[in-house]
Design a protein around this motif. Structure first.
Motif, PDB file in Angstrom:
ATOM      1  N   SER A  81       0.664  -1.386  -0.187  1.00 28.96           N
ATOM      2  CA  SER A  81       0.392  -0.186  -0.369  1.00 28.96           C
ATOM      3  C   SER A  81       0.624   0.728   0.443  1.00 28.96           C
ATOM      4  N   PHE A  82       0.164   2.487  -0.569  1.00 29.53           N
ATOM      5  CA  PHE A  82       1.004   3.890  -0.072  1.00 29.53           C
ATOM      6  C   PHE A  82       1.076   3.814   0.652  1.00 29.53           C
ATOM      7  N   PHE A  83       0.804   3.486   1.955  1.00 26.16           N
ATOM      8  CA  PHE A  83       0.475   4.416   3.154  1.00 26.16           C
ATOM      9  C   PHE A  83       1.876   3.153   3.786  1.00 26.16           C
ATOM     10  N   GLN A  84       2.330   2.152   3.517  1.00 23.22           N
ATOM     11  CA  GLN A  84       3.360   1.587   3.771  1.00 23.22           C
ATOM     12  C   GLN A  84       4.437   1.775   3.266  1.00 23.22           C
ATOM     13  N   TYR A  85       4.807   3.126   2.559  1.00 22.25           N
ATOM     14  CA  TYR A  85       6.080   3.073   2.271  1.00 22.25           C
ATOM     15  C   TYR A  85       6.579   4.523   3.337  1.00 22.25           C
ATOM     16  N   ASP A 122      11.298   8.654   1.987  1.00 22.11           N
ATOM     17  CA  ASP A 122      12.372   8.573   0.551  1.00 22.11           C
ATOM     18  C   ASP A 122      12.369   7.017   0.253  1.00 22.11           C
ATOM     19  N   GLU A 123      11.356   6.210  -0.449  1.00 22.09           N
ATOM     20  CA  GLU A 123      11.628   4.721  -1.055  1.00 22.09           C
ATOM     21  C   GLU A 123      10.575   5.158  -2.031  1.00 22.09           C
ATOM     22  N   TRP A 124      10.131   6.801  -2.810  1.00 23.25           N
ATOM     23  CA  TRP A 124       8.839   6.853  -3.297  1.00 23.25           C
ATOM     24  C   TRP A 124      10.149   6.545  -4.562  1.00 23.25           C
ATOM     25  N   LYS A 179      -3.734  -1.632  -6.943  1.00 23.82           N
ATOM     26  CA  LYS A 179      -3.589  -0.463  -5.623  1.00 23.82           C
ATOM     27  C   LYS A 179      -2.266  -1.280  -5.075  1.00 23.82           C
ATOM     28  N   HIS A 180      -1.382  -2.434  -5.031  1.00 21.55           N
ATOM     29  CA  HIS A 180       0.015  -3.326  -4.184  1.00 21.55           C
ATOM     30  C   HIS A 180       0.437  -2.446  -5.691  1.00 21.55           C
ATOM     31  N   PHE A 181       0.460  -1.923  -6.453  1.00 19.94           N
ATOM     32  CA  PHE A 181       1.521  -1.221  -7.159  1.00 19.94           C
ATOM     33  C   PHE A 181       1.365   0.243  -7.605  1.00 19.94           C
ATOM     34  N   ALA A 215       2.752   1.544 -10.581  1.00 15.35           N
ATOM     35  CA  ALA A 215       2.079   2.515 -11.641  1.00 15.35           C
ATOM     36  C   ALA A 215       2.055   3.912 -12.434  1.00 15.35           C
ATOM     37  N   ALA A 216       1.903   4.839 -11.194  1.00 14.56           N
ATOM     38  CA  ALA A 216       2.124   5.682 -11.917  1.00 14.56           C
ATOM     39  C   ALA A 216       3.125   6.267 -12.665  1.00 14.56           C
TER      40      ALA A 216
END
Length: 251
Positions: A101-105, A108-110, A153-155, A159-160
């Motif tokens: 999930s995005f909220f698990q990032y 600095d990982e993006w 939602k998992h990638f 995906a973006a």
């Protein structure tokens, strides 16, 4: 069908194993010389190169580098200029995606996923395509997950980034078409390339979501790639082709 790949030089990124390896072997089987790129999987890359040379007898050159680093990409081109010569086609199979999930990032990982999945494409194009344009002949194929078309939602970050790459490739195709360079994208459903981290029960559940009732195999992908590299695809550009067992059917 005559694919006309004999003697052409094809760069395959992320080519040491999995889908990239399958594409490299298939293209070599059609007579193409292979530039085999890898970043960290050196042992697998050497094994794949040795198999290509032993089985098909074409020229193969290993190149190592981080595609998100423009200096690495420029160095790779210089090495290939001295080894294989001009690159006639590029299959960008390199990518990076974290399944969470995005909220698990953490913020600095993006950057790393965006750098590999988006800026890596820009670096390859900016470095290699001017030569294709000058020669008025070339193919660029970018491989993405189908999440770049549908969202997932998992990638979410890959995906973006890859959706941005899709738009870039379409716009690029409009720009370089006058130079007889074709640029296309292949969007994949779930493919078993030997590294899936799912148990049998989970894979069976996933397969039921596909109209063809199975997940993909590497051989399901290679035919489309070979076609797009061939002279049979000279009037095809700016397209996104889904190879996904019917999992999504967007127009």
């Amino acid at each position: 069908m005559e694919l006309d790949l004999k003697g052409k030089n094809v760069l395959i990124t992320g080519g040491s194993k999995g889908i990239g390896r399958g594409i490299a072997l298939a293209a070599a089987g059609e007579g193409a010389n292979i530039a085999l790129h890898y970043l960290s999987s050196e042992e697998e890359a050497v094994h794949t190169a040795e198999q290509i040379n032993r089985v098909y007898g074409v020229n193969v050159q290993l190149v190592k580098g981080d595609l998100a680093n423009i200096e690495d990409v420029i160095r790779i081109k210089k090495e290939l200029d001295q080894g294989l010569g001009d690159i006639n086609g590029i299959v960008n199979n390199a990518g990076l995606g974290q399944m969470k999930s995005f909220f698990q990032y953490q913020p600095d990982e993006w950057k790393r996923e965006v750098d590999v999945c988006f800026y890596g494409v820009l670096n390859l194009v900016h470095t290699f395509m001017p030569q294709m344009m000058e020669k008025k002949q070339g193919k660029f194929i970018n491989i993405v997950g189908d999440s770049a078309r549908t969202g997932d939602k998992h990638f979410i970050l890959s995906a973006a980034a890859r959706s941005g790459a899709n738009g870039f490739i379409k716009s690029l195709a409009q720009d370089v078409g006058k130079n007889n360079v074709q640029c296309n994208t292949v969007a994949l459903g779930l493919v078993d390339s030997g590294s899936l981290q799912f148990n049998d029960a989970t894979l069976e559940k996933i397969a039921k979501q596909y109209p063809l009732k199975r997940i993909g195999k590497v051989d399901d992908v290679t035919g489309m790639i070979l076609f797009l590299l061939s002279n049979q695809a000279d009037w095809i550009t700016g397209q996104v082709f889904s190879v996904n067992g019917g999992h999504s059917m967007l127009g």
